[in-house]
Design an enzyme around this catalytic site. Structure first.
Site, PDB file in Angstrom:
ATOM      1  CB  SER A 110      36.223   2.871  -5.889  1.00 20.29           C
ATOM      2  OG  SER A 110      36.421   1.486  -6.070  1.00 20.29           O
ATOM      3  CB  THR A 128      37.506   7.016  -2.819  1.00 15.89           C
ATOM      4  OG1 THR A 128      37.640   6.152  -3.949  1.00 15.89           O
ATOM      5  CG2 THR A 128      36.739   6.319  -1.711  1.00 15.89           C
ATOM      6  CE1 TYR A 129      34.491   4.269  -8.577  1.00 14.72           C
ATOM      7  CE2 TYR A 129      36.342   5.786  -8.428  1.00 14.72           C
ATOM      8  CZ  TYR A 129      35.784   4.620  -8.916  1.00 14.72           C
ATOM      9  OH  TYR A 129      36.522   3.789  -9.724  1.00 14.72           O
ATOM     10  N   GLY A 148      42.770   0.531  -5.130  1.00 10.01           N
ATOM     11  CA  GLY A 148      43.676   1.461  -5.780  1.00 10.01           C
ATOM     12  C   GLY A 148      44.563   2.185  -4.780  1.00 10.01           C
ATOM     13  CB  ALA A 149      45.995   5.605  -4.821  1.00  9.67           C
ATOM     14  CB  ALA A 150      41.968   4.593  -1.249  1.00  7.56           C
TER      15      ALA A 150
END
EC number: 4.1.1.11
Length: 128
Positions: free
Chosen positions: A25, A57-58, A73-75
């Site tokens: 996120s 994403t959120y 995270g991955a972002a």
């Protein structure tokens, strides 16, 4: 018929953190979320001005007034602290709603403090 349009945008926000070891996120200062009309858990598109990355994403609500813009995270692999990003949320409108719709655009400074609110952008407008 529905049309997907820009609902709101935080323009040229500065990434303050990148936390790879988080579920995922983007954490956004609650003050910026409120100004833009972006809600917790809402899907957003993020564009990195520095490297051209675009991803979805959120949103997670960050501390009000903190200036926090943290990719989790991955972002977190798609940004560096200090990068300039654009955060955009979209909505679906009927054609009737479309003609009265105005997006909420939040312009921020290098510390992610609000400098201007608008409901439109002009072609070739440079906010640097």
């Amino acid at each position: 018929m529905f049309i997907e349009v820009l609902k709101s945008k935080i323009h040229r926000a500065t990434v303050t953190e990148a936390n790879l070891n988080y579920v995922g996120s983007i954490t956004i200062d609650e003050e910026l979320m409120k100004a833009a009309g972006i809600y917790e858990n809402e899907k957003v598109q993020v564009v990195n001005i520095n490297n051209g990355e675009r991803f979805e994403t959120y949103v997670i609500k960050g501390e009000k007034g903190s200036g926090t813009i943290c990719l989790n995270g991955a972002a977190a692999r798609l940004v560096q602290v200090g990068d300039k990003i654009i955060i955009m949320a979209y909505c679906l409108l009927t054609m009737e709603e479309y003609y009265n719709h105005k997006p909420r655009i939040v312009f921020v400074d290098d510390e992610n403090k609000i400098v201007r609110l608008s409901d439109k952008e002009e072609h070739s407008e440079c906010i640097c």
